[in-house]
Design a protein around this motif. Structure first.
Motif, PDB file in Angstrom:
ATOM      1  N   PHE A 115       0.801  -1.225   0.000  1.00 10.40           N
ATOM      2  CA  PHE A 115       0.000   0.000   0.000  1.00 10.40           C
ATOM      3  C   PHE A 115       0.834   1.275   0.000  1.00 10.40           C
ATOM      4  N   GLY A 116       2.143   1.172   0.207  1.00 17.00           N
ATOM      5  CA  GLY A 116       2.968   2.365   0.265  1.00 17.00           C
ATOM      6  C   GLY A 116       2.756   3.121   1.567  1.00 17.00           C
ATOM      7  N   GLU A 117       2.990   4.411   1.539  1.00 17.44           N
ATOM      8  CA  GLU A 117       2.813   5.247   2.719  1.00 17.44           C
ATOM      9  C   GLU A 117       1.329   5.564   2.899  1.00 17.44           C
ATOM     10  N   VAL A 118       0.752   5.094   3.985  1.00 19.84           N
ATOM     11  CA  VAL A 118      -0.667   5.349   4.251  1.00 19.84           C
ATOM     12  C   VAL A 118      -0.804   5.943   5.646  1.00 19.84           C
ATOM     13  N   ASP A 119      -1.748   6.864   5.787  1.00 17.07           N
ATOM     14  CA  ASP A 119      -1.976   7.517   7.076  1.00 17.07           C
ATOM     15  C   ASP A 119      -3.249   7.053   7.757  1.00 17.07           C
ATOM     16  N   THR A 120      -4.265   6.723   6.971  1.00 12.54           N
ATOM     17  CA  THR A 120      -5.547   6.301   7.526  1.00 12.54           C
ATOM     18  C   THR A 120      -6.054   5.081   6.777  1.00 12.54           C
ATOM     19  N   LEU A 121      -7.082   4.458   7.323  1.00 11.56           N
ATOM     20  CA  LEU A 121      -7.706   3.319   6.649  1.00 11.56           C
ATOM     21  C   LEU A 121      -8.297   3.748   5.314  1.00 11.56           C
ATOM     22  N   GLY A 122      -8.745   4.996   5.236  1.00 14.77           N
ATOM     23  CA  GLY A 122      -9.317   5.497   3.988  1.00 14.77           C
ATOM     24  C   GLY A 122      -8.330   5.551   2.844  1.00 14.77           C
ATOM     25  N   ASP A 123      -7.030   5.572   3.154  1.00 15.40           N
ATOM     26  CA  ASP A 123      -6.029   5.549   2.088  1.00 15.40           C
ATOM     27  C   ASP A 123      -5.914   4.177   1.448  1.00 15.40           C
ATOM     28  N   VAL A 124      -6.447   3.164   2.122  1.00 19.48           N
ATOM     29  CA  VAL A 124      -6.351   1.785   1.631  1.00 19.48           C
ATOM     30  C   VAL A 124      -7.658   1.334   0.981  1.00 19.48           C
ATOM     31  N   THR A 125      -8.769   1.616   1.634  1.00 22.51           N
ATOM     32  CA  THR A 125     -10.080   1.187   1.128  1.00 22.51           C
ATOM     33  C   THR A 125     -11.146   2.162   1.593  1.00 22.51           C
ATOM     34  N   GLU A 126     -12.244   2.203   0.835  1.00 19.47           N
ATOM     35  CA  GLU A 126     -13.340   3.089   1.209  1.00 19.47           C
ATOM     36  C   GLU A 126     -14.274   2.479   2.246  1.00 19.47           C
ATOM     37  N   TYR A 127     -14.039   1.217   2.609  1.00 23.42           N
ATOM     38  CA  TYR A 127     -14.906   0.540   3.569  1.00 23.42           C
ATOM     39  C   TYR A 127     -14.535   0.928   5.003  1.00 23.42           C
ATOM     40  N   SER A 128     -15.546   1.003   5.845  1.00 21.68           N
ATOM     41  CA  SER A 128     -15.328   1.273   7.263  1.00 21.68           C
ATOM     42  C   SER A 128     -15.032  -0.025   8.001  1.00 21.68           C
ATOM     43  N   ILE A 129     -14.606   0.101   9.261  1.00 22.74           N
ATOM     44  CA  ILE A 129     -14.327  -1.081  10.070  1.00 22.74           C
ATOM     45  C   ILE A 129     -15.569  -1.947  10.196  1.00 22.74           C
ATOM     46  N   ALA A 130     -16.720  -1.324  10.432  1.00 24.80           N
ATOM     47  CA  ALA A 130     -17.969  -2.091  10.572  1.00 24.80           C
ATOM     48  C   ALA A 130     -18.268  -2.876   9.307  1.00 24.80           C
ATOM     49  N   THR A 131     -18.013  -2.271   8.149  1.00 23.94           N
ATOM     50  CA  THR A 131     -18.275  -2.956   6.879  1.00 23.94           C
ATOM     51  C   THR A 131     -17.277  -4.084   6.653  1.00 23.94           C
ATOM     52  N   LEU A 132     -16.034  -3.857   7.043  1.00 19.00           N
ATOM     53  CA  LEU A 132     -15.010  -4.884   6.841  1.00 19.00           C
ATOM     54  C   LEU A 132     -15.346  -6.173   7.577  1.00 19.00           C
ATOM     55  N   THR A 133     -15.936  -6.050   8.754  1.00 19.41           N
ATOM     56  CA  THR A 133     -16.275  -7.244   9.534  1.00 19.41           C
ATOM     57  C   THR A 133     -17.400  -8.049   8.888  1.00 19.41           C
ATOM     58  N   GLU A 134     -18.135  -7.437   7.970  1.00 16.87           N
ATOM     59  CA  GLU A 134     -19.280  -8.106   7.351  1.00 16.87           C
ATOM     60  C   GLU A 134     -18.969  -8.673   5.978  1.00 16.87           C
ATOM     61  N   ARG A 135     -17.904  -8.212   5.359  1.00 17.01           N
ATOM     62  CA  ARG A 135     -17.623  -8.606   3.974  1.00 17.01           C
ATOM     63  C   ARG A 135     -16.564  -9.711   3.919  1.00 17.01           C
ATOM     64  N   LYS A 136     -16.706 -10.602   2.941  1.00 12.40           N
ATOM     65  CA  LYS A 136     -15.733 -11.666   2.742  1.00 12.40           C
ATOM     66  C   LYS A 136     -14.544 -11.179   1.925  1.00 12.40           C
ATOM     67  N   THR A 137     -14.804 -10.307   0.951  1.00 12.38           N
ATOM     68  CA  THR A 137     -13.734  -9.734   0.142  1.00 12.38           C
ATOM     69  C   THR A 137     -13.991  -8.248  -0.057  1.00 12.38           C
ATOM     70  N   ILE A 138     -12.905  -7.496  -0.179  1.00 10.66           N
ATOM     71  CA  ILE A 138     -13.006  -6.063  -0.422  1.00 10.66           C
ATOM     72  C   ILE A 138     -11.990  -5.678  -1.488  1.00 10.66           C
ATOM     73  N   THR A 139     -12.203  -4.528  -2.085  1.00 15.29           N
ATOM     74  CA  THR A 139     -11.255  -3.996  -3.058  1.00 15.29           C
ATOM     75  C   THR A 139     -10.433  -2.905  -2.393  1.00 15.29           C
ATOM     76  N   CYS A 140      -9.105  -2.977  -2.545  1.00 13.86           N
ATOM     77  CA  CYS A 140      -8.207  -2.004  -1.928  1.00 13.86           C
ATOM     78  C   CYS A 140      -7.322  -1.364  -2.988  1.00 13.86           C
ATOM     79  N   ARG A 141      -6.873  -0.164  -2.675  1.00 18.42           N
ATOM     80  CA  ARG A 141      -5.939   0.546  -3.539  1.00 18.42           C
ATOM     81  C   ARG A 141      -4.512   0.152  -3.146  1.00 18.42           C
TER      82      ARG A 141
END
Length: 526
Positions: A254-280
């Protein structure tokens, strides 16, 4: 006496090290530590008989002399061995040697035995010695704390072991702080007591606690390896979703990231519910399988989260590709085969009709294997082994003249019935169909053990070709080495996804014996 005991302990560890019974990385500094203590014991007695300066010099000398070997040992014991290099050890020894010389000079000047050193030079030496000593003390206290804390946190080590590790340096440190120029008798007692404590700690370290074998460094190194060598990109977030730490793989991904939003648009609550996500990522967008672990303190307050992301892009593409190919095989190809079959029947082409039927069977077999692979691994039911095998054999040998013997105990086991049925039925059918005898002989056995069940299908046929067995056991095909069909692969996949194993051997009947081993896992109550 204390010096002699330390020397005997060092000699014992040296012999064990030569036999390979202890870790050399810990044994070497420990032997050096014991040797220094033994030498100091001799020097203490000899020096005390020669000069009254002994009570002022021996405590400090002992502390500085054991400093380097103890620091090396404690660092490796607590899991900081990667910071211990040959260059740093040599530099530390040089610094300690200089401090010893300076300390002797200062004592001689203060006693009036050396008058060639000016007062300004003495002040400079004392200031420099104080600064360097303070730095060394900070390092000593840091390693004392690390040795005790890491031992305390280790699930299988007593905290007392960590205390024993610290005693060689703590004993002399106490003697240095407690001795006073005006109390020579008390000083002798303190220094002698320090030698006794250090010698006792060395003995306890190798006889009672095994500080050379059972060390907390294993846990620290394991935790570090879990972060650095895992196949998952790990992000540690605070309660505001700011990235406070990443492992090496996450940095590359992911390179230099400061927040979770720099990696994916999903929130923590959403991450716990999804099996797969798309990340930058640094190479574009990829798919990941997320795993979230909250970081909770002793008051059940969430301080942050650990986010583990496993790259499943290739797996998802392969899954999608297989799903599309399966759909084409099941529908498009099947429809075309129906058309071909209709024309072949009209033209009275029996071989073509048989070939089309065979292709249809392969298509149906592929569909069945796909369904089995998609079943949940938790689908287990209590199954009576004897009647279960009887039914499988009856279905697999219907319409044949096979001589089949079934033996199984009147017991039950918790197994995946559908996967097991598919695998065993195919193995029985294979044993009958590929036997050229008038009445193929097949023996099917079921056995129940403490950890699982075992099924054996043995025949008197020509046996499964070695090339096909090798392909299944290797787990992959090659252009010149492959199985003749889907059946053996399907049976092997069914057994593996049920948590078991499939193996081949020679049968007592002269053919092949295929063994299926499955775990007996009680079904979930949910």
């Amino acid at each position: 006496m204390s010096g002699g005991i330390a020397g005997m302990v060092g000699l014992s560890v040296y012999r064990r090290s030569r036999r390979g019974e202890v870790r050399s990385g810990l044994a070497r500094p420990f032997i050096a530590l014991a040797a220094v203590v033994a030498g100091l014991g001799v020097v203490h007695v000899s020096f005390h008989l020669v000069t009254p300066l002994a009570t002022q010099l021996n405590g400090t000398t002992a502390f500085l002399a054991v400093l380097v070997p103890w620091l090396v040992f404690a660092a490796r014991y607590a899991g900081f061995g990667r910071y211990v290099t040959r260059r740093r050890v040599v530099a530390g020894a040089v610094v300690v040697g200089v401090l010893l010389c300076v300390d002797v000079v200062i004592v001689l000047v203060e006693e009036g035995r050396l008058d060639t050193v000016s007062e300004g030079t003495l002040d400079t030496l004392q200031t420099a010695t104080s600064v360097v000593s303070l730095c060394l003390l900070l390092l000593v206290f840091a390693l004392i704390g690390s040795a005790v804390v890491t031992t305390y946190r280790h699930d299988r080590l007593p905290t007392a072991q960590g205390v024993v590790v610290t005693l060689p340096i703590a004993g002399y440190l106490f003697a240095v702080q407690a001795t006073r120029p005006g109390t020579p008798l008390v000083n002798d007692v303190l220094v002698g007591g320090a030698f006794a404590v250090v010698a006792a700690s060395l003995v306890l370290g190798v006889t009672r606690y095994d500080v050379l074998g059972r060390v907390p460094a294993t846990r620290r190194l394991g935790e570090r390896a879990a972060l650095t060598e895992t196949d998952e990109a790990i992000l540690v977030l605070d309660d505001r979703m700011r990235v406070v730490r990443t492992n090496e793989l996450a940095g590359r991904t992911f390179g230099e990231v400061d927040t979770l939003g720099d990696v994916t648009e999903y929130s923590i609550a959403t991450l716990t519910e999804r099996k797969t996500i798309t990340c930058r990522t640094t190479t574009g967008r990829r798919q990941f399988e997320p795993s979230i672990s909250p970081l909770v303190d002793g008051y059940d307050e969430t301080l942050g989260y650990t986010v583990a992301l496993f790259d499943v892009t290739d797996r998802e593409i392969r899954r999608q590709r297989l799903a599309v190919l399966n759909r084409i095989l099941r529908h498009n190809v099947r429809n075309e085969l129906d058309v071909i079959r209709a024309h072949a029947e009209g033209a009275d082409l029996d071989p073509a009709v048989a070939g089309v039927d065979r292709l249809g069977e392969i298509s149906e077999e592929a569909r069945r294997v796909q369904e089995l692979m998609e079943r949940s691994t938790a689908d287990r039911t209590e199954t009576p082994l004897s009647s279960f095998l009887d039914q499988i054999v009856a279905d697999a040998t219907a319409g044949t003249d096979a001589d089949v013997t079934v033996t199984a105990p009147e017991a039950t086991a918790s197994i995946d019935r559908e996967r097991c049925r598919y695998a065993l039925r195919h193995l029985v059918e294979n044993a009958v169909e590929h036997n050229d005898g008038e009445s193929p002989r097949v023996v099917v056995r079921g056995e129940r053990g403490e950890s699982g069940v075992r099924f054996v299908v043995a025949d008197d046929g020509p046996g499964i070709p070695e090339s096909e067995r090798a392909v299944i056991e290797a787990g992959e095909e090659a252009p010149l080495e492959h199985a003749s069909g889907l059946g053996l692969w399907g049976a092997n996949w069914a057994v593996q996804t049920a948590g078991g194993s499939l193996s081949f051997d020679e049968s007592d009947l002269g053919g092949t014996a295929v063994t299926v081993t499955l775990p007996d896992v009680p079904p979930d109550d949910d």
